[in-house]
Enzyme design. Structure first.
Site, PDB file in Angstrom:
ATOM      1  N   TYR A   1       0.862  -1.172   0.000  1.00  0.00           N
ATOM      2  CA  TYR A   1       0.000   0.000   0.000  1.00  0.00           C
ATOM      3  C   TYR A   1       0.902   1.227   0.000  1.00  0.00           C
ATOM      4  O   TYR A   1       1.137   1.875   1.024  1.00  0.00           O
ATOM      5  CB  TYR A   1      -0.924   0.009   1.222  1.00  0.00           C
ATOM      6  CG  TYR A   1      -1.920  -1.133   1.284  1.00  0.00           C
ATOM      7  CD1 TYR A   1      -2.164  -1.956   0.179  1.00  0.00           C
ATOM      8  CD2 TYR A   1      -2.625  -1.406   2.449  1.00  0.00           C
ATOM      9  CE1 TYR A   1      -3.073  -3.012   0.241  1.00  0.00           C
ATOM     10  CE2 TYR A   1      -3.545  -2.440   2.517  1.00  0.00           C
ATOM     11  CZ  TYR A   1      -3.763  -3.236   1.414  1.00  0.00           C
ATOM     12  OH  TYR A   1      -4.667  -4.273   1.488  1.00  0.00           O
TER      13      TYR A   1
ATOM     14  N   PRO B   1     -15.929  -5.068   2.617  1.00  0.00           N
ATOM     15  CA  PRO B   1     -17.292  -5.360   3.070  1.00  0.00           C
ATOM     16  C   PRO B   1     -18.325  -4.360   2.565  1.00  0.00           C
ATOM     17  O   PRO B   1     -19.527  -4.652   2.576  1.00  0.00           O
ATOM     18  CB  PRO B   1     -17.169  -5.308   4.595  1.00  0.00           C
ATOM     19  CG  PRO B   1     -16.042  -4.356   4.835  1.00  0.00           C
ATOM     20  CD  PRO B   1     -15.066  -4.634   3.729  1.00  0.00           C
TER      21      PRO B   1
ATOM     22  N   ALA C   1     -18.089  -3.283  -0.562  1.00  0.00           N
ATOM     23  CA  ALA C   1     -17.986  -3.425  -2.027  1.00  0.00           C
ATOM     24  C   ALA C   1     -17.331  -2.189  -2.648  1.00  0.00           C
ATOM     25  O   ALA C   1     -17.881  -1.533  -3.537  1.00  0.00           O
ATOM     26  CB  ALA C   1     -19.364  -3.682  -2.647  1.00  0.00           C
TER      27      ALA C   1
ATOM     28  N   GLY D   1     -16.933   0.650  -1.461  1.00  0.00           N
ATOM     29  CA  GLY D   1     -17.694   1.865  -1.186  1.00  0.00           C
ATOM     30  C   GLY D   1     -19.040   1.925  -1.872  1.00  0.00           C
ATOM     31  O   GLY D   1     -19.869   2.788  -1.556  1.00  0.00           O
TER      32      GLY D   1
ATOM     33  N   LEU E   1     -21.531   0.014  -1.522  1.00  0.00           N
ATOM     34  CA  LEU E   1     -22.598  -0.262  -0.567  1.00  0.00           C
ATOM     35  C   LEU E   1     -22.741   0.823   0.503  1.00  0.00           C
ATOM     36  O   LEU E   1     -23.542   0.685   1.417  1.00  0.00           O
ATOM     37  CB  LEU E   1     -22.373  -1.621   0.105  1.00  0.00           C
ATOM     38  CG  LEU E   1     -22.823  -2.844  -0.696  1.00  0.00           C
ATOM     39  CD1 LEU E   1     -22.270  -4.124  -0.100  1.00  0.00           C
ATOM     40  CD2 LEU E   1     -24.352  -2.910  -0.760  1.00  0.00           C
TER      41      LEU E   1
ATOM     42  N   LYS F   1     -23.556   6.124  -1.141  1.00  0.00           N
ATOM     43  CA  LYS F   1     -23.209   7.483  -1.557  1.00  0.00           C
ATOM     44  C   LYS F   1     -23.127   7.640  -3.070  1.00  0.00           C
ATOM     45  O   LYS F   1     -23.160   8.758  -3.582  1.00  0.00           O
ATOM     46  CB  LYS F   1     -21.860   7.881  -0.947  1.00  0.00           C
ATOM     47  CG  LYS F   1     -21.876   8.020   0.562  1.00  0.00           C
ATOM     48  CD  LYS F   1     -20.567   8.568   1.081  1.00  0.00           C
ATOM     49  CE  LYS F   1     -19.409   7.640   0.741  1.00  0.00           C
ATOM     50  NZ  LYS F   1     -18.130   8.128   1.288  1.00  0.00           N
TER      51      LYS F   1
END
Length: 308
Positions: free
Chosen positions: A57, A208, A210, A212, A214, A217
């Site tokens: 990352y 969890p 997906a 963002g 889910l 927004k």
């Protein structure tokens, strides 16, 4: 906050963790140390003790932001999970490094970046089966466990249907599986979760929300910047997911409930899932994510009570 035992380990993790891929600069923005501190401080305030990161990352950048923070706080308050197997070159570009010598170099670099003497959970990071099936690699890692640099080993499977690495995890000393699981992607329920339950492997559900989608927004037609990893997702598939999210909001989401909190609690209700590790862009999102702990109210086989 609620806590669960991670598989057969003695790690009692908060059921909501903090995913930190965003600290590496591939989710549309870069983070200052102060911004990272604020996110992690909010997590600590709300009882979160699990941080998930990776060497790739941002070439240990995420680990460095976490390490700087940890060096000014109590290390024992946190369970640090990181990963090995990829060398970061530039945004969205990595090469595989799973040979034993290369992994030891990564481990030492992660320990240095995290400013710690040990990693709580060190995970094989989405590598192919033929590199996973290397006895020398796992023998080398076991020696690092014996030396105290690693507390426990884990497997972060690239495909959420990878039953080969899941089934072999106990054999190589891996105690936990990290896997993509969310309301839009339930594939692990078919084979991976039953295998984890048979072996008493902990399960960390990544993505969890997906990516963002889910969160509620984003609407169909949403466009992501070139510095956001989501711009690389298949456009039609993304739009299909966003249309499905709209349907879920209409038909499944209880009235007045926050979509993101509901989506995290949905994952946590599966008896195989130990914790979710959503990303978060700011302290407000950490607080929103933490609300899911209150919604996951049913008794769970891994529930524990922490005593201070």
């Amino acid at each position: 906050m609620k806590y669960r035992r991670l598989g057969s380990t003695d790690l009692n993790v908060s059921i909501i963790g903090i995913g930190t891929w965003q600290f590496g600069g591939e989710w549309g923005r870069e983070y200052t140390q102060g911004e990272a501190d604020a996110i992690l401080d909010k997590g600590h305030e709300l009882g979160i003790n699990l941080i998930d990161t990776a060497e790739c990352y941002g070439d240990h950048l995420s680990e460095s932001l976490i390490g700087d923070y940890i060096s000014r706080r109590n290390r024992e308050d946190w369970i640090l999970a990181t990963k090995f197997g990829h060398h970061f070159h530039e945004r969205f570009t990595r090469t595989d490094v799973f040979d034993p010598a290369g992994v030891i170099e990564q481990l030492d670099a992660s320990l240095k970046a995290l400013k710690t003497d040990y990693i709580d959970l060190y995970q094989f990071h989405s590598g192919p089966d033929h590199l996973f099936d290397n006895d020398e690699l796992w023998t080398t890692l076991d020696k690092q466990v014996q030396a105290g640099k690693i507390r426990f080993l884990g497997t972060s499977i690239g495909s959420n249907a990878n039953i080969h690495q899941t089934e072999a995890s106990s054999k190589v000393g891996s105690r936990a599986i990290q896997v993509v699981y969310n309301r839009l992607d339930r594939v692990p329920e078919e084979q991976v979760f039953p295998s984890c339950q048979r072996q008493d492997l902990g399960v960390l559900a990544r993505v969890p929300l997906a990516s963002g989608y889910l969160s509620g927004k984003y609407k169909p037609g949403a466009v992501f910047s070139s510095t956001d990893v989501r711009h690389r997702h298949d456009v039609e598939s993304t739009q299909e997911k966003l249309r499905e999210v709209e349907r879920i909001q209409r038909e499944e989401l209880p009235q007045g409930m926050d979509m993101a909190s509901w989506a995290l609690a949905w994952c946590l209700k599966h008896p195989a899932v130990t914790a979710v590790i959503p990303g978060c862009k700011d302290p407000e999102q950490v607080a929103s994510n933490a609300l899911a702990a209150q919604l996951a109210s049913e008794p769970h086989p891994q529930d524990v009570k922490l005593t201070k």
